[in-house]
Design an enzyme around this catalytic site. Structure first.
Site, PDB file in Angstrom:
ATOM      1  N   ALA A  61       5.135  32.634  60.824  1.00 41.42           N
ATOM      2  CA  ALA A  61       4.223  33.783  60.809  1.00 41.42           C
ATOM      3  C   ALA A  61       3.545  34.013  62.148  1.00 41.42           C
ATOM      4  O   ALA A  61       3.210  35.149  62.492  1.00 41.42           O
ATOM      5  CB  ALA A  61       3.167  33.583  59.719  1.00 41.42           C
TER       6      ALA A  61
ATOM      7  N   ARG B 104      -0.805  32.686  54.431  1.00 38.14           N
ATOM      8  CA  ARG B 104      -1.767  31.612  54.179  1.00 38.14           C
ATOM      9  C   ARG B 104      -2.884  31.636  55.204  1.00 38.14           C
ATOM     10  O   ARG B 104      -2.801  32.295  56.216  1.00 38.14           O
ATOM     11  CB  ARG B 104      -1.042  30.255  54.175  1.00 38.14           C
ATOM     12  CG  ARG B 104      -0.055  30.126  53.026  1.00 38.14           C
ATOM     13  CD  ARG B 104       0.873  28.931  53.181  1.00 38.14           C
ATOM     14  NE  ARG B 104       1.750  28.798  52.022  1.00 38.14           N
ATOM     15  CZ  ARG B 104       2.847  29.528  51.834  1.00 38.14           C
ATOM     16  NH1 ARG B 104       3.199  30.424  52.716  1.00 38.14           N
ATOM     17  NH2 ARG B 104       3.592  29.366  50.750  1.00 38.14           N
TER      18      ARG B 104
ATOM     19  N   ILE C 150       9.646  37.783  56.801  1.00 39.39           N
ATOM     20  CA  ILE C 150      10.389  38.753  55.987  1.00 39.39           C
ATOM     21  C   ILE C 150      10.269  40.171  56.547  1.00 39.39           C
ATOM     22  O   ILE C 150      10.607  41.136  55.869  1.00 39.39           O
ATOM     23  CB  ILE C 150       9.893  38.736  54.517  1.00 39.39           C
ATOM     24  CG1 ILE C 150       8.404  39.126  54.423  1.00 39.39           C
ATOM     25  CG2 ILE C 150      10.146  37.366  53.887  1.00 39.39           C
ATOM     26  CD1 ILE C 150       7.909  39.293  52.990  1.00 39.39           C
TER      27      ILE C 150
ATOM     28  N   HIS D 119      13.567  33.423  53.825  1.00 39.77           N
ATOM     29  CA  HIS D 119      12.759  33.989  52.741  1.00 39.77           C
ATOM     30  C   HIS D 119      13.097  35.441  52.447  1.00 39.77           C
ATOM     31  O   HIS D 119      12.325  36.140  51.793  1.00 39.77           O
ATOM     32  CB  HIS D 119      11.267  33.861  53.084  1.00 39.77           C
ATOM     33  CG  HIS D 119      10.799  32.441  53.170  1.00 39.77           C
ATOM     34  ND1 HIS D 119       9.604  32.085  53.741  1.00 39.77           N
ATOM     35  CD2 HIS D 119      11.375  31.282  52.754  1.00 39.77           C
ATOM     36  CE1 HIS D 119       9.453  30.766  53.681  1.00 39.77           C
ATOM     37  NE2 HIS D 119      10.526  30.268  53.086  1.00 39.77           N
TER      38      HIS D 119
ATOM     39  N   CYS E  42      23.700  43.688  39.762  1.00 41.93           N
ATOM     40  CA  CYS E  42      25.007  43.883  40.388  1.00 41.93           C
ATOM     41  C   CYS E  42      25.010  43.638  41.891  1.00 41.93           C
ATOM     42  O   CYS E  42      26.072  43.638  42.516  1.00 41.93           O
ATOM     43  CB  CYS E  42      25.533  45.292  40.097  1.00 41.93           C
ATOM     44  SG  CYS E  42      24.654  46.612  40.977  1.00 41.93           S
TER      45      CYS E  42
ATOM     46  N   CYS F 270      24.166  50.469  38.459  1.00 43.52           N
ATOM     47  CA  CYS F 270      24.123  49.997  37.068  1.00 43.52           C
ATOM     48  C   CYS F 270      22.787  50.289  36.373  1.00 43.52           C
ATOM     49  O   CYS F 270      22.601  49.901  35.219  1.00 43.52           O
ATOM     50  CB  CYS F 270      24.416  48.497  37.016  1.00 43.52           C
ATOM     51  SG  CYS F 270      23.086  47.468  37.678  1.00 43.52           S
TER      52      CYS F 270
ATOM     53  N   SER G  51       5.104  28.400  63.754  1.00 40.87           N
ATOM     54  CA  SER G  51       5.207  27.821  62.415  1.00 40.87           C
ATOM     55  C   SER G  51       4.323  26.593  62.316  1.00 40.87           C
ATOM     56  O   SER G  51       4.338  25.729  63.199  1.00 40.87           O
ATOM     57  CB  SER G  51       6.657  27.436  62.091  1.00 40.87           C
ATOM     58  OG  SER G  51       6.732  26.805  60.826  1.00 40.87           O
ATOM     59  N   SER G  52       3.580  26.506  61.222  1.00 40.91           N
ATOM     60  CA  SER G  52       2.741  25.337  60.982  1.00 40.91           C
ATOM     61  C   SER G  52       3.551  24.142  60.512  1.00 40.91           C
ATOM     62  O   SER G  52       3.053  23.022  60.462  1.00 40.91           O
ATOM     63  CB  SER G  52       1.674  25.670  59.928  1.00 40.91           C
ATOM     64  OG  SER G  52       2.301  25.982  58.680  1.00 40.91           O
TER      65      SER G  52
ATOM     66  N   VAL H 260       2.347  32.476  71.533  1.00 41.00           N
ATOM     67  CA  VAL H 260       3.804  32.639  71.626  1.00 41.00           C
ATOM     68  C   VAL H 260       4.195  33.809  72.515  1.00 41.00           C
ATOM     69  O   VAL H 260       5.269  33.792  73.131  1.00 41.00           O
ATOM     70  CB  VAL H 260       4.441  32.815  70.224  1.00 41.00           C
ATOM     71  CG1 VAL H 260       4.310  31.545  69.389  1.00 41.00           C
ATOM     72  CG2 VAL H 260       3.843  34.013  69.496  1.00 41.00           C
TER      73      VAL H 260
END
Length: 254
Positions: free
Chosen positions: A28, A40, A108, A124, A135, A160, A198-199, A241
Site C-alpha cells: 500500500a 489498515r 488492487i 489480491h 462463468c 449467463c 509493504s509492512s 518510495v
C-alpha cells in the site's frame, strides 16, 4: 540534489544490475502517494468501513446490498484523479529495461499496469475489473459501476446473467492460485528482490521475501516503517518510495 543515501543506493543498484533474475514486491505504501488510502492503520479504509460488509459470504447472501456498499468503498479507493506516482514509474522503467522480471503487488488499484509495468502479478486481484463467478465473464469496473448506479443491483453478467463480483479478493476468499504460485516461483528464482511500501505483516505476501532470502537473494527494503524482515535485509531504506525508487532506477542506469 543527491539523495542522502547515495552510497547505499549505488550499492543496491549494483547488486540489482548484476542479478540474473530480480523481482519487486509492492504494498500500500507505493500507492499511498497517489492518494490511494491503505486498508489498515489509523487512517486506513477499515477505520471507516466495516470489513464484514465486504466478506465473500455477504456477497453471496446479499449481492445487491454488497454492491451498494462497494460503490462507496471503491469511490474512496479509486478517485478519478488517481494516477501513477514516481515510484510506479521507476519500477515500470526498471521492468522495461530488463532489471526486474516481474512486479508482484498486494495492491488492487491497477496503477502498476497504468505506469507501463510489463508483468504484474496481482495477489489480491484488481478493483478495476468485475467478473462473473458463474462463468468467468469479465468487464471493466466502470461498466459494472454504471450498471449498479443505474439500479442494476447487483450488476449482471452479459453471458449467463450471474451476479458480477469485483475482481478484488474479498474477506473469506483465497488468493488466486495462479498468481500466488507465480509469485512463489519468481521469489524462489530471484537473485535480488526489491520490497517497497509493504509492512510485510499480511500473509502470504509477507513470506515471499523470506523465501527469496533463503535462496540467497539480495533484499532491498524501502518502507517508512519497520518490517519484520529488516534484520534479514541487505539494504533498508526508511524513506519515501517516491524518492528512493527513482534514485535506484537512475543509479541502475540502462
Amino acid at each position: 540534489m543527491a539523495h542522502p543515501d547515495t552510497d547505499r543506493i549505488d550499492a543496491a543498484a549494483s547488486d540489482l544490475r548484476a542479478a540474473d533474475a530480480a523481482l519487486a514486491l509492492t504494498g500500500a505504501g507505493v500507492s499511498a502517494p497517489s492518494g490511494v488510502p491503505p486498508f489498515r492503520g489509523e487512517d486506513g479504509v477499515w477505520s471507516e468501513y466495516d470489513p464484514d460488509a465486504f466478506d465473500v459470504w455477504r456477497f453471496r447472501r446479499e449481492p445487491g446490498a454488497f454492491w451498494a456498499d462497494w460503490l462507496d468503498l471503491r469511490a474512496d479507493l479509486l478517485d478519478a484523479d488517481v494516477e501513477p506516482n514516481p515510484a510506479h514509474d521507476a519500477l515500470a522503467d526498471l521492468s522495461a529495461a530488463g532489471h526486474l522480471d516481474a512486479l508482484v503487488t498486494q495492491n488492487i488499484d491497477g496503477l502498476h499496469q497504468e505506469a507501463g509495468a510489463e508483468e504484474t502479478v496481482e495477489l489480491h486481484g484488481n478493483a478495476r475489473r468485475a467478473t462473473c463467478r458463474n462463468c468467468g465473464w469479465t468487464t471493466s469496473a466502470d461498466d459494472a459501476r454504471e450498471r449498479a448506479e443505474s439500479g442494476d443491483l447487483p450488476p449482471r453478467c452479459d453471458v449467463c446473467d450471474g451476479a458480477l463480483k469485483p475482481d478484488a479478493v474479498l474477506f473469506g476468499e483465497q488468493l488466486p492460485r495462479g498468481a500466488l504460485a507465480r509469485a512463489r516461483d519468481l521469489a524462489a528464482d530471484s537473485d535480488a528482490m526489491v520490497v517497497a511500501g509493504s509492512s510485510l505483516t499480511v500473509e502470504p505476501a509477507a513470506s515471499l521475501p523470506a523465501e527469496a532470502a533463503e535462496t540467497g537473494a539480495t533484499l532491498i527494503l524501502v518502507n517508512l516503517e519497520e518490517t519484520p524482515l529488516d534484520s534479514r535485509a541487505d539494504y533498508v531504506f526508511r524513506a519515501d518510495v517516491t524518492e528512493v525508487l527513482p534514485a535506484l532506477r537512475e543509479a541502475v542506469g540502462e
